[in-house]
Design an enzyme around this catalytic site. Structure first.
Site, PDB file in Angstrom:
ATOM      1  N   ASP A 141       0.858   4.072   7.070  1.00 24.48           N
ATOM      2  CA  ASP A 141       1.335   5.110   6.091  1.00 24.48           C
ATOM      3  C   ASP A 141       0.625   6.045   5.257  1.00 24.48           C
ATOM      4  O   ASP A 141      -0.299   5.691   4.951  1.00 24.48           O
ATOM      5  CB  ASP A 141       2.285   4.325   5.075  1.00 24.48           C
ATOM      6  N   HIS A 148       4.785  15.674  -3.355  1.00 24.65           N
ATOM      7  CA  HIS A 148       4.962  14.360  -3.543  1.00 24.65           C
ATOM      8  C   HIS A 148       3.710  13.763  -4.376  1.00 24.65           C
ATOM      9  O   HIS A 148       3.924  13.173  -5.482  1.00 24.65           O
ATOM     10  CB  HIS A 148       5.354  13.530  -2.446  1.00 24.65           C
ATOM     11  N   GLU A 213      11.644   5.459   0.024  1.00 17.47           N
ATOM     12  CA  GLU A 213      10.756   6.594   0.345  1.00 17.47           C
ATOM     13  C   GLU A 213      11.224   7.485   1.576  1.00 17.47           C
ATOM     14  O   GLU A 213      11.301   6.716   2.758  1.00 17.47           O
ATOM     15  CB  GLU A 213       9.413   6.750   0.497  1.00 17.47           C
ATOM     16  N   GLU A 215      10.725   9.404   4.800  1.00 14.62           N
ATOM     17  CA  GLU A 215       9.452   9.642   5.540  1.00 14.62           C
ATOM     18  C   GLU A 215       9.886   9.793   7.015  1.00 14.62           C
ATOM     19  O   GLU A 215      10.944   9.627   7.722  1.00 14.62           O
ATOM     20  CB  GLU A 215       8.554   8.601   5.317  1.00 14.62           C
ATOM     21  N   ASP A 247      10.331   3.918   3.620  1.00  9.11           N
ATOM     22  CA  ASP A 247       9.533   3.024   2.958  1.00  9.11           C
ATOM     23  C   ASP A 247       9.751   2.374   1.732  1.00  9.11           C
ATOM     24  O   ASP A 247       9.386   3.024   0.566  1.00  9.11           O
ATOM     25  CB  ASP A 247       8.066   3.708   2.822  1.00  9.11           C
ATOM     26  N   ARG A 251       8.501   0.075  -7.666  1.00 12.01           N
ATOM     27  CA  ARG A 251       7.593   0.727  -8.400  1.00 12.01           C
ATOM     28  C   ARG A 251       6.984  -0.022  -9.606  1.00 12.01           C
ATOM     29  O   ARG A 251       5.687   0.078 -10.045  1.00 12.01           O
ATOM     30  CB  ARG A 251       8.388   1.897  -9.184  1.00 12.01           C
ATOM     31  N   GLN A 254       4.190  -1.932  -8.042  1.00 13.34           N
ATOM     32  CA  GLN A 254       3.239  -1.000  -7.459  1.00 13.34           C
ATOM     33  C   GLN A 254       2.418  -0.440  -8.792  1.00 13.34           C
ATOM     34  O   GLN A 254       1.081  -0.594  -8.606  1.00 13.34           O
ATOM     35  CB  GLN A 254       3.972   0.354  -6.987  1.00 13.34           C
ATOM     36  N   LYS A 267       5.093  -2.603  -1.247  1.00 12.82           N
ATOM     37  CA  LYS A 267       5.466  -1.810  -0.141  1.00 12.82           C
ATOM     38  C   LYS A 267       5.889  -2.845   1.118  1.00 12.82           C
ATOM     39  O   LYS A 267       6.429  -2.560   1.808  1.00 12.82           O
ATOM     40  CB  LYS A 267       4.350  -0.914   0.317  1.00 12.82           C
ATOM     41  N   THR A 271      10.432  -2.246   5.478  1.00 13.67           N
ATOM     42  CA  THR A 271      10.276  -0.898   5.970  1.00 13.67           C
ATOM     43  C   THR A 271      11.213  -0.586   6.993  1.00 13.67           C
ATOM     44  O   THR A 271      11.353  -1.250   8.007  1.00 13.67           O
ATOM     45  CB  THR A 271       9.085  -0.430   6.575  1.00 13.67           C
ATOM     46  N   GLU A 388      10.589  10.220  -8.028  1.00 14.66           N
ATOM     47  CA  GLU A 388      10.358  11.599  -8.587  1.00 14.66           C
ATOM     48  C   GLU A 388      11.645  12.270  -9.094  1.00 14.66           C
ATOM     49  O   GLU A 388      11.742  13.245  -9.921  1.00 14.66           O
ATOM     50  CB  GLU A 388      10.016  12.582  -7.302  1.00 14.66           C
TER      51      GLU A 388
HETATM   52 CA    CA Z   1       5.058   5.784   1.517  1.00 16.06          CA
END
Ligand code: CA
Length: 441
Positions: A141, A148, A213, A215, A247, A251, A254, A267, A271, A388
């Protein structure tokens, strides 16, 4: 790979009527591959090509001799590899284009093969898409949206949002292939170490800030030998096609675990990918220039700087994210649009990502999955994750059900869509990538 030919002709119609509907994701100009199973066929899984509301059973077409010589493509040593999409992924560019042309011919209005093909069509509604399009040996990834990276960076390092390597290196990390799942698979809320009480030791609890996420993923076609690299001018020859990727990210886990080695358990619990692989050949009309760098920005280093790649290495794919909560489902409220972004805003092209990945001699293999990282744009409405959109939970989103979201709650479903539009060409889509959150154990 950037070649526009008769298979992209916007006036082409199919004898499969649903492929001619103006808003279908799957007109005859698209022809994405998938792996499907259906009780209407047998108890095996098969390679399919989606056309309108139907799936063409490609294995059955090959068995019936409808694909001619293509299945003996010399580039794979004449070895018959039907049954695994990886076999087609490893075709030469020429072989892939020949296969696409043949499938396009077969499905075209007026095709002499229509009668023989009709029995090889299965309604998509009667198909199960539960298997990976390829044997994904490795998953990587990237982190290629500068918007971002700047947004996330400024939450954690307000004075220094973008690290000094960003404009030189397509930043990435090795993800985990075993937990990649197909659209429609439920996602169990992960547990992990949370240290949101700064003064206290961490606690092991279900994640409180679960996120998605948005992607774009791409599959490696032909790989490279260990110890060799892939020049930027050849990068596209090694990319087979694209899919949607979610993904999922915890948080809170993380924030505590990411230093110094980057993402790990935040993560790798899941996925999600969409079931269709839209080929690079289908995407030819939707290529665009690489990101236009600020005059003060460094140019890419030589090995990442190719003339063709700068001119056509970008992709104009619109991406949309929707949410539907349990309450919204109960009250029959349609999914709510969270963001709309576009891959043309990525700072690095997929060709640069692939070339960089192999530049140290790392061997890429057919079926490997790479993803771009969260695709966000300049505007607030273009932010591709809740971190975000809600600015780390400080600006909650109002939903039409009267609910608010900072991060995902149990029962929430995230629905991602992708499509390409350009004047003078037929609109094509990537389908959907869905996943619903289940409570932790
Ligand atoms: Ca990602």
């Amino acid at each position: 790979m950037y070649e526009i030919n008769e298979t992209h002709d916007p006036s082409l119609m199919s004898w499969v009527e649903s492929a001619n509907l103006p808003n279908t994701d799957f007109p005859i100009q698209n022809l994405p591959f998938c792996i499907f199973g259906s009780d209407a066929v047998d108890d095996e899984i098969h390679i399919g090509v989606r056309i309108g509301n139907e799936v063409l059973n490609l294995d059955a077409c090959a068995d019936a001799g409808l694909l001619g010589e293509i299945e003996d493509d010399e580039s794979i040593g004449g070895e018959r590899l039907w049954g695994l999409l990886d076999g087609i992924m490893a075709f030469s560019g020429e072989g892939r284009r020949a296969l696409r042309s043949r499938i396009s011919e077969l499905l075209r209005e007026g095709s002499v093969e229509q009668t023989s093909l009709e029995s090889h069509l299965v309604p998509a509604a009667d198909c199960l898409f539960e298997d990976m399009p390829a044997v994904i040996g490795d998953y990587t990834d990237f982190y290629c949206s500068i918007y971002h990276a700047t947004n996330v960076g400024s939450m954690f390092r307000p004075d220094n949002p973008l690290l000094p390597n960003y404009k030189y290196v397509p930043i990435g990390y090795h993800g985990r292939a075993s937990s990649i799942v197909i659209s429609g698979t439920d996602i169990k809320r992960p547990k992990g170490q949370n240290r949101s009480e700064q003064e206290a030791p961490p606690v092991f609890i279900p994640s409180k800030s679960l996120d998605y996420e948005m992607e774009l993923g791409f599959f490696v076609g032909r790989g490279n030998e260990l110890g060799t690299s892939i020049p930027i001018s050849d990068a596209e020859q090694h990319i087979f096609g694209v899919c949607l990727v979610n993904d999922w990210s915890a948080r809170d886990i993380q924030a505590w675990e990411y230093q110094p080695l980057g993402p790990f358990l935040a993560k790798n619990f899941a996925t999600t990918i969409s079931p269709y692989v839209v080929t690079m050949d289908a995407l030819a009309p939707f290529r665009t220039s690489a990101f236009e760098r600020d005059p003060d920005d460094p140019q890419p280093l030589g090995y990442l700087n190719g003339e063709q790649n700068q001119k056509l290495g970008g992709l104009d794919i619109n991406l949309e994210v929707y949410i539907q909560t349990e309450k919204m489902r109960d009250e029959k409220i349609e999914p709510h649009l969270l963001s709309r972004s576009n891959t043309k805003d990525l700072y690095w092209t997929i060709g640069q990502m692939l070339t960089h990945h192999a530049s140290n001699g790392c061997n890429l293999q057919t079926g490997d999955l790479m993803a771009t990282g969260t695709v966000s744009g300049k505007e607030k409405s273009e932010r591709g994750c809740l971190l975000e959109l809600t600015w780390r939970g400080t600006e909650p989103i109002d939903l039409p059900s009267g609910e608010q979201r900072r991060f995902l709650e149990d029962g929430d479903e995230i629905i991602m869509k992708g499509y390409c539009e350009r004047e003078g060409f037929r609109r094509i889509g990537l389908g959907e990538c869905r996943g619903r959150i289940l409570p932790a154990d």
